[in-house]
Design an enzyme around this catalytic site. Structure first.
Site, PDB file in Angstrom:
ATOM      1  N   GLY A  22      -2.944   9.587 -12.608  1.00 20.46           N
ATOM      2  CA  GLY A  22      -2.559   9.066 -13.916  1.00 20.46           C
ATOM      3  C   GLY A  22      -3.046   7.655 -14.151  1.00 20.46           C
ATOM      4  CB  ALA A  23      -5.588   5.747 -12.466  1.00 21.64           C
ATOM      5  N   GLY A  26      -1.754   2.613 -18.789  1.00 16.06           N
ATOM      6  CA  GLY A  26      -0.452   2.125 -18.355  1.00 16.06           C
ATOM      7  C   GLY A  26      -0.387   1.628 -16.930  1.00 16.06           C
ATOM      8  N   GLY A  28      -0.642   3.202 -14.056  1.00 14.09           N
ATOM      9  CA  GLY A  28      -1.690   3.677 -13.170  1.00 14.09           C
ATOM     10  C   GLY A  28      -2.979   2.900 -13.333  1.00 14.09           C
ATOM     11  CE1 TYR A 172      10.555  10.515 -16.216  1.00 16.16           C
ATOM     12  CE2 TYR A 172      12.551   9.187 -16.290  1.00 16.16           C
ATOM     13  CZ  TYR A 172      11.189   9.295 -16.070  1.00 16.16           C
ATOM     14  OH  TYR A 172      10.461   8.180 -15.700  1.00 16.16           O
TER      15      TYR A 172
END
Length: 303
Positions: A22-23, A26, A28, A172
């Site tokens: 997830g880079a 944000g 990441g 979550y």
């Protein structure tokens, strides 16, 4: 260490390989950017490859992009195969990617989206890559959790995929609690090997795209209040970076912001909920996760 831990405290990372899920945006992205700035060879493991390439173009250093959709076990296996072919060793695996407060949806394999992406996808990826970390002294698996692991959070073994009752917040909370339980159980299983450690982190309240699924009725208040109660992504990434690089880190620790309520501030070791330390639940979750993903780790059972 005295004083506030900042980006300047990240040790030289030259010669190290870091995988960051997830880079492309944000937390990441900031994690990848700072590791690359210290000399690491960084892989942006992302669902949207084109966005990943645009992100990589904004980072100075040795950066590559790997397709990875954590909501698909086929994609996880394919990504792991690509990474194994490209990297004979891995120093850092940073399980950062996640989704938050999504409407009830299923992954490609039929798992509830938040549990399937945040926990099961990372569980499988870690298991498929772990033998590339085990021979490397000082290697680490860092998994990003959340203060949400305390909110309406429990591991619902009787309804893991939340088919009978669905709550965005509860789902979550279950996924983020699972992230911590996975870290603690993984650390116990890693301990006899003496090379790799498992650590967890959380970013506090960071102003990122993760909140895009906040229910419509709350979106305007959240937008207005965010600048008052959140911190920038580069600050939110610091707990992850400290967990990944501080030589003083001990396996099984959990890092988060030092300020009131762990909402903002510089990173320090923090405590997780009593529920997260329930060993029987950790072990049961591990067994169920292996069954659901079909991934078995190259490790024995924890003592």
């Amino acid at each position: 260490m005295s004083g506030n831990w900042t980006e300047q405290h990240i040790p030289d990372q030259r010669g190290r390989v870091a995988i960051v899920t997830g880079a492309n945006t944000g937390l990441g992205f900031e994690t990848a950017r700072m590791l690359a700035a210290r000399g690491a060879a960084v892989v942006l493991a992302v669902r949207d490859v084109e966005k990943g390439r645009r992100a990589a173009a904004r980072i100075t250093g040795d950066v590559t992009v790997q397709a990875l959709d954590l909501a698909s076990l086929d994609s996880v296996r394919s990504a792991a195969a690509d990474l194994r072919a490209a990297h004979p060793r891995i120093d850092l695996l940073i399980n950062n990617a996640g989704v938050m407060y999504t409407p009830r949806q299923a992954t490609a394999d039929g798992f509830e989206l938040q549990f399937g992406t945040n926990h099961l996808g990372h569980f499988a990826l870690t298991g498929l890559l772990l033998d590339l970390l085990l021979p490397v002294p000082g290697s680490r698996v860092v998994t990003v959790s959340s203060t949400g692991h305390r909110i309406r959070a429990a591991i619902h073994f009787d309804d893991l995929q939340r088919e009978r009752s669905y709550s965005r917040v509860g789902a979550y909370g279950q996924a983020k609690l699972a992230n911590l339980m996975f870290t603690y159980e993984l650390q116990r299983r890693l301990a006899p090997h003496g090379t790799t450690v498992a650590v967890a982190a959380h970013p506090g309240a960071s102003n990122t795209e993760l909140t895009r699924n906040v229910p419509t009725a709350l979106r305007t208040p959240v937008t207005w209040l965010a600048p008052l109660f959140t911190q920038k992504a580069e600050m939110g990434a610091l707990p992850t970076l400290r967990a990944a690089t501080d030589p003083a880190v001990v396996g099984g620790q959990y890092y988060g912001p030092s300020g009131w309520g762990e909402i903002r501030g510089y990173p320090k070791p923090v405590a997780s909920s009593p529920d997260s330390h329930d060993r029987a639940t950790q072990q049961r979750l591990w067994t169920v996760s292996e069954e659901l993903t079909g991934v078995t780790f190259p490790l024995g059972r924890a003592a």
